[in-house]
Design a protein around this motif. Structure first.
Motif, mmCIF file in Angstrom:
data_model
loop_
_atom_site.group_PDB
_atom_site.id
_atom_site.type_symbol
_atom_site.label_atom_id
_atom_site.label_comp_id
_atom_site.label_asym_id
_atom_site.label_seq_id
_atom_site.Cartn_x
_atom_site.Cartn_y
_atom_site.Cartn_z
ATOM 1 N N ASN A 189 11.295 11.782 -5.690
ATOM 2 C CA ASN A 189 9.910 11.492 -5.348
ATOM 3 C C ASN A 189 9.359 12.529 -4.361
ATOM 4 O O ASN A 189 8.720 12.190 -3.372
ATOM 5 C CB ASN A 189 9.772 10.069 -4.783
ATOM 6 N N LEU B 197 4.710 14.425 -9.711
ATOM 7 C CA LEU B 197 3.813 14.356 -10.869
ATOM 8 C C LEU B 197 3.951 15.606 -11.726
ATOM 9 O O LEU B 197 4.125 15.521 -12.946
ATOM 10 C CB LEU B 197 2.354 14.184 -10.431
ATOM 11 N N TRP C 114 -0.877 7.983 -11.474
ATOM 12 C CA TRP C 114 -0.459 8.643 -10.242
ATOM 13 C C TRP C 114 -1.518 8.518 -9.153
ATOM 14 O O TRP C 114 -2.691 8.740 -9.370
ATOM 15 C CB TRP C 114 -0.167 10.111 -10.505
ATOM 16 N N GLU D 236 6.051 3.836 -10.786
ATOM 17 C CA GLU D 236 4.739 3.404 -11.303
ATOM 18 C C GLU D 236 4.759 3.331 -12.827
ATOM 19 O O GLU D 236 4.217 2.396 -13.425
ATOM 20 C CB GLU D 236 3.654 4.353 -10.797
ATOM 21 N N GLN E 40 2.661 8.729 -4.245
ATOM 22 C CA GLN E 40 3.223 7.541 -4.866
ATOM 23 C C GLN E 40 4.391 7.940 -5.765
ATOM 24 O O GLN E 40 4.392 9.015 -6.342
ATOM 25 C CB GLN E 40 2.159 6.823 -5.677
ATOM 26 N N ILE F 204 5.857 8.239 -8.919
ATOM 27 C CA ILE F 204 5.326 8.182 -10.284
ATOM 28 C C ILE F 204 6.325 7.538 -11.247
ATOM 29 O O ILE F 204 5.921 6.822 -12.165
ATOM 30 C CB ILE F 204 4.855 9.570 -10.777
#
Length: 186
Positions: free
Chosen positions: A17, A22, A45, A54, A49, A51
């Motif tokens: 992360n 992204l 996104w 998510e 955060q 991704i």
């Protein structure tokens, strides 16, 4: 800069992360999934955060193959040892590549970088490793044993200024005239 090394680094960034998560997910899936996948990922996104989490949280937005792949990456992310992650990523992407002998050399060099970092810092913090390797990559300072093999195999073109302090067995100076150092081609 080998594609397979960039892709493995992208996996590390995604799993850790990092600030490149992204970009890394898009790079890794560029030829694997459709543009629709990329569009969904970008919509999901949000700044800083995770991704991968998510995407897994919104699995209903993806097809079966995409979800299967995302879950495999999630399983890899459960490992804390860098070498385990490296080996699992290689296993995941092995079918995407026809490895040349030079690719194998670069992979071994990358594995050595991982081992040196782990042995020196003696910790399982993947984000720190990603920060380290991204810093090296951003500054174009990743050097490997393979570079020695390559240097002996190719002709290097450079300016006289860039050659300062370097040693070569042979040097060719095009456009050299008696008493005149080449300044520009007119």
């Amino acid at each position: 800069e080998r594609k397979i090394i960039k892709d493995i680094l992208a996996f590390f960034n995604l799993i850790a992360n990092s600030k490149y998560n992204l970009h890394s997910l898009i790079r890794i899936t560029k030829y694997r999934f459709s543009e629709e996948f990329k569009d969904i990922v970008i919509r999901l996104w949000k700044n800083n955060q995770n991704i991968l989490s998510e995407c897994l949280h919104n699995s209903q937005l993806f097809n079966a193959d995409e979800n299967k792949w995302l879950n495999r990456v999630q399983l890899i992310s459960n490992h804390t040892n860098y070498i385990d992650i490296f080996q699992n990523v290689l296993e995941l992407i092995k079918d995407d590549y026809t490895l040349s002998s030079l690719d194998v050399l670069y992979l071994n060099d990358f594995k050595e970088i991982i081992e040196r970092f782990y042995n020196f810092y003696n910790q399982d913090n993947l984000r720190d490793f990603c920060d380290y390797i991204n810093l090296l990559a951003d500054n174009n300072t990743i050097r490997s044993n393979t570079d020695k093999v390559i240097k002996g195999s190719f002709v290097h073109l450079m300016t006289a200024h860039n050659s300062k302090g370097m040693e070569f067995d042979y040097v060719l100076l095009p456009f050299l005239q008696s008493s005149k150092f080449p300044q520009s081609i007119k």
